[in-house]
Design an enzyme around this catalytic site. Structure first.
Site, PDB file in Angstrom:
ATOM      1  N   SER A 177      50.771  41.605  50.367  1.00 46.80           N
ATOM      2  CA  SER A 177      50.094  40.322  50.253  1.00 46.80           C
ATOM      3  C   SER A 177      50.189  39.643  51.609  1.00 46.80           C
ATOM      4  O   SER A 177      51.211  39.767  52.291  1.00 46.80           O
ATOM      5  CB  SER A 177      50.793  39.481  49.177  1.00 46.80           C
ATOM      6  OG  SER A 177      49.896  38.622  48.520  1.00 46.80           O
ATOM      7  N   ARG A 178      49.126  38.940  51.995  1.00 44.98           N
ATOM      8  CA  ARG A 178      49.112  38.387  53.351  1.00 44.98           C
ATOM      9  C   ARG A 178      50.058  37.211  53.505  1.00 44.98           C
ATOM     10  O   ARG A 178      50.625  36.989  54.568  1.00 44.98           O
ATOM     11  CB  ARG A 178      47.690  37.951  53.720  1.00 44.98           C
ATOM     12  CG  ARG A 178      46.685  39.088  53.739  1.00 44.98           C
ATOM     13  CD  ARG A 178      45.276  38.550  53.675  1.00 44.98           C
ATOM     14  NE  ARG A 178      45.130  37.623  52.568  1.00 44.98           N
ATOM     15  CZ  ARG A 178      44.063  36.859  52.346  1.00 44.98           C
ATOM     16  NH1 ARG A 178      43.036  36.931  53.160  1.00 44.98           N
ATOM     17  NH2 ARG A 178      44.012  36.047  51.323  1.00 44.98           N
TER      18      ARG A 178
ATOM     19  N   ILE B  97      47.851  35.572  39.003  1.00 42.37           N
ATOM     20  CA  ILE B  97      47.994  36.516  37.886  1.00 42.37           C
ATOM     21  C   ILE B  97      49.123  37.515  38.135  1.00 42.37           C
ATOM     22  O   ILE B  97      49.804  37.949  37.195  1.00 42.37           O
ATOM     23  CB  ILE B  97      46.650  37.228  37.559  1.00 42.37           C
ATOM     24  CG1 ILE B  97      46.698  37.818  36.156  1.00 42.37           C
ATOM     25  CG2 ILE B  97      46.297  38.274  38.588  1.00 42.37           C
ATOM     26  CD1 ILE B  97      46.915  36.815  35.049  1.00 42.37           C
TER      27      ILE B  97
ATOM     28  N   LYS C 243      40.720  42.769  36.181  1.00 39.62           N
ATOM     29  CA  LYS C 243      39.325  42.476  35.846  1.00 39.62           C
ATOM     30  C   LYS C 243      38.801  41.385  36.768  1.00 39.62           C
ATOM     31  O   LYS C 243      39.590  40.553  37.196  1.00 39.62           O
ATOM     32  CB  LYS C 243      39.159  42.086  34.374  1.00 39.62           C
ATOM     33  CG  LYS C 243      40.069  40.947  33.870  1.00 39.62           C
ATOM     34  CD  LYS C 243      39.991  39.561  34.386  1.00 39.62           C
ATOM     35  CE  LYS C 243      38.694  38.855  34.423  1.00 39.62           C
ATOM     36  NZ  LYS C 243      38.898  37.378  34.736  1.00 39.62           N
TER      37      LYS C 243
ATOM     38  N   ASP D 279      33.908  34.636  35.474  1.00 43.06           N
ATOM     39  CA  ASP D 279      35.276  35.156  35.672  1.00 43.06           C
ATOM     40  C   ASP D 279      36.065  35.078  34.359  1.00 43.06           C
ATOM     41  O   ASP D 279      36.615  36.079  33.916  1.00 43.06           O
ATOM     42  CB  ASP D 279      35.990  34.427  36.817  1.00 43.06           C
ATOM     43  CG  ASP D 279      37.414  34.934  36.976  1.00 43.06           C
ATOM     44  OD1 ASP D 279      37.592  36.068  37.454  1.00 43.06           O
ATOM     45  OD2 ASP D 279      38.356  34.213  36.575  1.00 43.06           O
TER      46      ASP D 279
HETATM   47  P1  NAP Z   1      44.460  34.208  43.348  1.00 46.65           P
HETATM   48  O1  NAP Z   1      45.810  33.702  42.983  1.00 46.65           O
HETATM   49  O2  NAP Z   1      43.507  33.276  44.001  1.00 46.65           O
HETATM   50  O3  NAP Z   1      44.498  35.508  44.267  1.00 46.65           O
HETATM   51  C1  NAP Z   1      45.466  36.498  44.191  1.00 46.65           C
HETATM   52  C2  NAP Z   1      45.949  36.828  45.577  1.00 46.65           C
HETATM   53  O4  NAP Z   1      45.044  37.717  46.210  1.00 46.65           O
HETATM   54  C3  NAP Z   1      46.043  35.647  46.513  1.00 46.65           C
HETATM   55  O5  NAP Z   1      47.222  34.911  46.307  1.00 46.65           O
HETATM   56  C4  NAP Z   1      45.974  36.281  47.890  1.00 46.65           C
HETATM   57  O6  NAP Z   1      47.290  36.630  48.327  1.00 46.65           O
HETATM   58  C5  NAP Z   1      45.160  37.546  47.626  1.00 46.65           C
HETATM   59  N1  NAP Z   1      43.844  37.371  48.231  1.00 46.65           N
HETATM   60  C6  NAP Z   1      43.007  36.337  48.040  1.00 46.65           C
HETATM   61  N2  NAP Z   1      41.905  36.499  48.777  1.00 46.65           N
HETATM   62  C7  NAP Z   1      42.078  37.641  49.449  1.00 46.65           C
HETATM   63  C8  NAP Z   1      41.303  38.321  50.410  1.00 46.65           C
HETATM   64  N3  NAP Z   1      40.111  37.850  50.805  1.00 46.65           N
HETATM   65  N4  NAP Z   1      41.767  39.466  50.909  1.00 46.65           N
HETATM   66  C9  NAP Z   1      42.960  39.960  50.503  1.00 46.65           C
HETATM   67  N5  NAP Z   1      43.754  39.327  49.622  1.00 46.65           N
HETATM   68  C10 NAP Z   1      43.310  38.191  49.091  1.00 46.65           C
HETATM   69  O7  NAP Z   1      43.707  34.781  42.074  1.00 46.65           O
HETATM   70  P2  NAP Z   1      44.254  35.200  40.638  1.00 46.65           P
HETATM   71  O8  NAP Z   1      44.039  34.067  39.712  1.00 46.65           O
HETATM   72  O9  NAP Z   1      45.588  35.822  40.725  1.00 46.65           O
HETATM   73  O10 NAP Z   1      43.138  36.285  40.253  1.00 46.65           O
HETATM   74  C11 NAP Z   1      43.101  37.546  40.860  1.00 46.65           C
HETATM   75  C12 NAP Z   1      42.347  38.498  39.939  1.00 46.65           C
HETATM   76  O11 NAP Z   1      43.003  38.498  38.665  1.00 46.65           O
HETATM   77  C13 NAP Z   1      40.909  38.056  39.686  1.00 46.65           C
HETATM   78  O12 NAP Z   1      40.074  39.176  39.622  1.00 46.65           O
HETATM   79  C14 NAP Z   1      40.975  37.364  38.331  1.00 46.65           C
HETATM   80  O13 NAP Z   1      39.758  37.476  37.624  1.00 46.65           O
HETATM   81  C15 NAP Z   1      42.070  38.174  37.657  1.00 46.65           C
HETATM   82  N6  NAP Z   1      42.745  37.429  36.592  1.00 46.65           N
HETATM   83  C16 NAP Z   1      43.181  36.139  36.784  1.00 46.65           C
HETATM   84  C17 NAP Z   1      43.775  35.441  35.735  1.00 46.65           C
HETATM   85  C18 NAP Z   1      44.275  34.041  35.893  1.00 46.65           C
HETATM   86  O14 NAP Z   1      44.656  33.407  34.879  1.00 46.65           O
HETATM   87  N7  NAP Z   1      44.350  33.480  37.083  1.00 46.65           N
HETATM   88  C19 NAP Z   1      43.908  36.056  34.489  1.00 46.65           C
HETATM   89  C20 NAP Z   1      43.532  37.383  34.358  1.00 46.65           C
HETATM   90  C21 NAP Z   1      42.938  38.055  35.407  1.00 46.65           C
HETATM   91  P3  NAP Z   1      47.596  36.647  49.912  1.00 46.65           P
HETATM   92  O15 NAP Z   1      46.910  35.456  50.496  1.00 46.65           O
HETATM   93  O16 NAP Z   1      49.081  36.566  49.981  1.00 46.65           O
HETATM   94  O17 NAP Z   1      47.012  37.934  50.412  1.00 46.65           O
END
Ligand code: NAP
Length: 309
Positions: A37-38, A15, A91, A169
């Protein structure tokens, strides 16, 4: 706008790249200075592995936007608020309800803006729908929020772990719209949650609410849906039928399309946060997460076949 806000972005994943980075780049009120970011870096800014490192090396940051999964959001938000930054939460705002209350108190004490964002509320159909429904008697609401989890969340392990919400989610996006557009509060009466035998969170959910006057509000969330998504909210009133489709991009009233303009959820989110900061206000509405928590409290659990990504 008094000055450009120096911004840090945390959790550079799907996101952050799809929506936050373009929205920030297009907003003259924010300057992206650093990311944490890690495993990921963003070109042209200072990059750190953790938020703690970022806060220690970037004391001039005004604000921090948090895009990591909900399970780690509280610790990150607390660190940012304690360092005196304004904070935007993706969110859902957290993994539990009470942690958000703690953050709200911290933000008030630090006189900083806490914004618990709900991007779907900024979809173009939402405010016109709210205005249309404000003076009407709701008779029934049907929500269908169905998509293919393999298409939208490939390889995301956190969604299946405690605090990851599973099908809630995306489902919480529907609840964020419902709680914005309906003129009265809704209360959950019953829920059925379908848990794969190998996951900690549900893959589908059926929710039965009623509004304060007893009008039924039903929601079906399903992650086992086909290639085309169904993100619809249909509202029947005493005089008309309103339908939000495509997650809030389109609106129909009595079968006729209403021009609601282009989709600009994330630009609108950042503009709203900027205004809140300028006014010294907060925006923390936990009702969508409260309804999800109620579903976990009241829901009947059904076990379904294991999920294989
Ligand atoms: P994601 O790509 O799986 O996670 C985002 C980043 O957070 C990861 O690339 C990782 O980066 C970091 N992360 C993951 N686990 C972690 C941990 N245990 N500790 C610290 N950092 C961690 O997920 P996403 O889809 O972007 O979603 C993230 C949030 O945005 C969620 O709450 C989701 O509901 C919301 N969201 C998502 C979307 C969508 O379409 N995907 C839409 C709207 C809102 P590093 O490994 O580099 O730290």
């Amino acid at each position: 706008m008094s000055h450009t806000l120096k911004l840090g972005l945390v959790g550079i994943g799907k996101i952050a790249r799809d929506q936050h980075l373009p929205a920030i780049a297009a907003d003259a009120g924010f300057e992206l200075v650093a990311c944490a970011s890690r495993h990921a870096e963003v070109e042209g800014v200072h990059n750190y592995s953790t938020i703690e490192e970022m806060l220690a090396h970037e004391p001039h940051l005004d604000a921090v936007s948090l895009c990591a999964p909900p399970q780690v959001r509280f610790a990150q938000a607390r660190a940012a608020l304690e360092a005196g930054k304004h904070v935007m939460l993706e969110k859902p705002p957290g993994a539990s309800l009470h942690e958000i209350e703690v953050l709200r108190q911290l933000a008030r004490k630090a006189r900083r803006t806490l914004f618990a964002s709900w991007h779907s509320r900024h979809a173009p159909a939402v405010e016109p729908a709210r205005a249309w429904l404000a003076s009407r008697e709701i008779q029934a609401v049907v929500v269908n929020w169905k998509e293919d989890v393999r298409k939208w969340h490939p390889g995301q392990k956190w969604i299946w772990q405690p605090g990851g919400l599973g099908v809630f989610d995306p489902g919480i996006n529907a609840l964020s719209i419902v709680t914005r557009i309906l003129p009265r509060e809704i209360v959950l009466n019953a829920a059925t949650l379908h848990f794969p035998s190998n996951t900690q969170t549900p893959i589908a959910a059926s929710l039965v609410f009623a509004d304060e006057h007893g009008a039924p509000v039903r929601a079906e969330f399903d992650w086992r849906y086909g290639a085309t998504e169904q993100w619809q909210i249909a509202v029947t009133t005493n005089v008309s039928r309103l339908r939000i489709d495509a997650g809030g991009k389109t609106l129909e009233i009595d079968g006729k399309p209403v021009d609601v303009g282009p989709e600009r959820e994330y630009p609108s989110l950042y503009a709203h946060w900027r205004q809140l900061i300028e006014r010294g206000e907060e925006d923390v509405d936990v009702r969508p997460l409260r309804h999800v928590a109620d579903a976990f409290l009241l829901g009947t659990r059904r076990e379904v076949e294991p999920f294989v990504d």
